[in-house]
Write an enzyme that holds these catalytic residues in place. Structure first.
Site, PDB file in Angstrom:
ATOM      1  N   ASP A 112      -7.918   7.159   2.414  1.00  0.00           N
ATOM      2  CA  ASP A 112      -6.826   6.867   3.334  1.00  0.00           C
ATOM      3  C   ASP A 112      -5.483   6.905   2.603  1.00  0.00           C
ATOM      4  O   ASP A 112      -5.298   6.235   1.593  1.00  0.00           O
ATOM      5  CB  ASP A 112      -7.041   5.469   3.942  1.00  0.00           C
ATOM      6  CG  ASP A 112      -5.949   5.098   4.933  1.00  0.00           C
ATOM      7  OD1 ASP A 112      -6.158   5.288   6.137  1.00  0.00           O
ATOM      8  OD2 ASP A 112      -4.884   4.608   4.487  1.00  0.00           O
ATOM      9  N   TYR A 163       3.570   6.693   1.867  1.00  0.00           N
ATOM     10  CA  TYR A 163       3.100   6.182   0.577  1.00  0.00           C
ATOM     11  C   TYR A 163       3.645   7.021  -0.589  1.00  0.00           C
ATOM     12  O   TYR A 163       3.655   6.555  -1.725  1.00  0.00           O
ATOM     13  CB  TYR A 163       1.564   6.184   0.484  1.00  0.00           C
ATOM     14  CG  TYR A 163       0.840   5.304   1.470  1.00  0.00           C
ATOM     15  CD1 TYR A 163       1.514   4.428   2.317  1.00  0.00           C
ATOM     16  CD2 TYR A 163      -0.552   5.352   1.568  1.00  0.00           C
ATOM     17  CE1 TYR A 163       0.824   3.633   3.229  1.00  0.00           C
ATOM     18  CE2 TYR A 163      -1.245   4.561   2.471  1.00  0.00           C
ATOM     19  CZ  TYR A 163      -0.552   3.705   3.302  1.00  0.00           C
ATOM     20  OH  TYR A 163      -1.241   2.933   4.204  1.00  0.00           O
ATOM     21  N   LYS A 186      -0.985   9.612   7.723  1.00  0.00           N
ATOM     22  CA  LYS A 186      -0.249   8.993   8.829  1.00  0.00           C
ATOM     23  C   LYS A 186       1.133   9.611   9.007  1.00  0.00           C
ATOM     24  O   LYS A 186       1.806   9.953   8.022  1.00  0.00           O
ATOM     25  CB  LYS A 186      -0.116   7.485   8.587  1.00  0.00           C
ATOM     26  CG  LYS A 186      -1.440   6.806   8.296  1.00  0.00           C
ATOM     27  CD  LYS A 186      -1.274   5.340   7.960  1.00  0.00           C
ATOM     28  CE  LYS A 186      -2.569   4.758   7.403  1.00  0.00           C
ATOM     29  NZ  LYS A 186      -2.797   5.098   5.995  1.00  0.00           N
ATOM     30  N   HIS A 230       1.888   5.790  12.310  1.00  0.00           N
ATOM     31  CA  HIS A 230       1.834   4.717  11.307  1.00  0.00           C
ATOM     32  C   HIS A 230       2.267   3.359  11.864  1.00  0.00           C
ATOM     33  O   HIS A 230       1.809   2.320  11.379  1.00  0.00           O
ATOM     34  CB  HIS A 230       2.689   5.084  10.090  1.00  0.00           C
ATOM     35  CG  HIS A 230       2.305   4.371   8.845  1.00  0.00           C
ATOM     36  ND1 HIS A 230       2.563   4.851   7.598  1.00  0.00           N
ATOM     37  CD2 HIS A 230       1.648   3.194   8.636  1.00  0.00           C
ATOM     38  CE1 HIS A 230       2.096   4.008   6.688  1.00  0.00           C
ATOM     39  NE2 HIS A 230       1.547   2.989   7.296  1.00  0.00           N
TER      40      HIS A 230
END
Length: 281
Positions: free
Chosen positions: A48, A53, A78, A111
């Protein structure tokens, strides 16, 4: 480690490994690359990540270099939470696809229902536009499953009113003492699987006296107890770690929390009282 090959079944019949490997707060470059390589080497098949990120390139490289056939890995990323248009969603899907260097995602999530810079704002219209793009990508076979993250009951209802294809997953912050019962109940009633990000409360709960005591009685670590708690509640945990030792320890889940102990855990109030919520999980 058998748990790593066990699966839940999503609304569309797709199988998803019951334990995922999370990469939130895992820095791009060697740290993210080695963490994902170690996870895959130790048996994880569910990875994931997210555009926000900042580590999609390293995650993608680790997947490719692992030599494991792409179809054997369940990969999630996401859409950034501030993208709330149809065209913007398609554009950012392509950006993530190139960064991860794959031809499709197994799961793509909105997200959050609002931008991280404006938590709690109403973006009902924008979420519907993003979802319309998700449905297009799904129909084209570029996504095996589609879902949401950080959505409460109102946000889920907003999509369900117009969705041709229901969200299959809602990824939320979830750990012992923070189990969002209202969200979980509504999701389950609609066949939406709950994924738990921060199942260890980003480490904040691991020193909680009640957690430590119960873990000692079971001869497991507080982290193992926390991950197993999610599974026994029918939730899919996404533990993250960067050291190979911790990554491996988090897979040792061949034990059972008794019904009486689950009652105790489910009755606990927030086990990470100093933790800030509504974060980028």
């Amino acid at each position: 480690m058998a748990i790593l090959t066990e699966t839940y079944t999503l609304l569309n019949g797709l199988k998803i490994p019951k334990v995922g490997f999370g990469t939130w707060q895992t820095p791009d470059g060697d740290v993210a690359y080695q963490a994902v390589r170690n996870a895959l080497d130790l048996g994880y098949r569910h990875i994931d990540t997210a555009r926000v990120y900042g580590n999609e390139v390293s995650v993608g490289k680790a997947i490719k270099d692992s030599g494991i056939p792409r179809e054997e890995i369940f990969l999630t990323t996401k859409l950034p939470s501030d993208i709330k248009t149809f065209e913007g969603t398609l554009e950012y899907f392509d950006i993530s696809l190139k960064a991860l260097n794959v031809e499709y995602f197994d799961l793509y999530l909105i997200h959050a229902p609002w931008p991280w810079s404006n938590i709690g704002a109403n973006d009902d219209k924008g979420n519907r536009e993003a979802w319309r793009a998700f449905e297009k990508l799904y129909k084209e076979g570029k996504l095996k499953a589609i879902g949401i993250s950080n959505f409460d009951q109102h946000d889920m209802e907003n999509l369900l009113e117009v969705a041709e294809i229901k969200p299959m997953i809602n990824q939320i912050e979830y750990y012992v003492g923070w189990t969002e019962p209202k969200i979980v109940k509504f999701a389950k009633e609609n066949g939406i699987l709950i994924e738990a990000y921060s199942p260890l409360a980003t480490g904040h709960m691991l020193e909680n006296p009640e957690i430590v005591k119960m873990a000692e009685e079971l001869d497991v670590s507080p982290a193992q107890l926390a991950i197993k708690f999610c599974l026994q509640n029918g939730v899919l945990p996404l533990p993250k770690a960067t050291s190979r030792e911790h990554i491996k320890d988090n897979t040792k889940l061949d034990f059972v929390i008794s019904e009486s102990n689950m009652k105790i855990l489910n009755a606990l109030t927030d086990t990470a009282e100093n933790k800030h919520h509504a974060t980028k999980g």
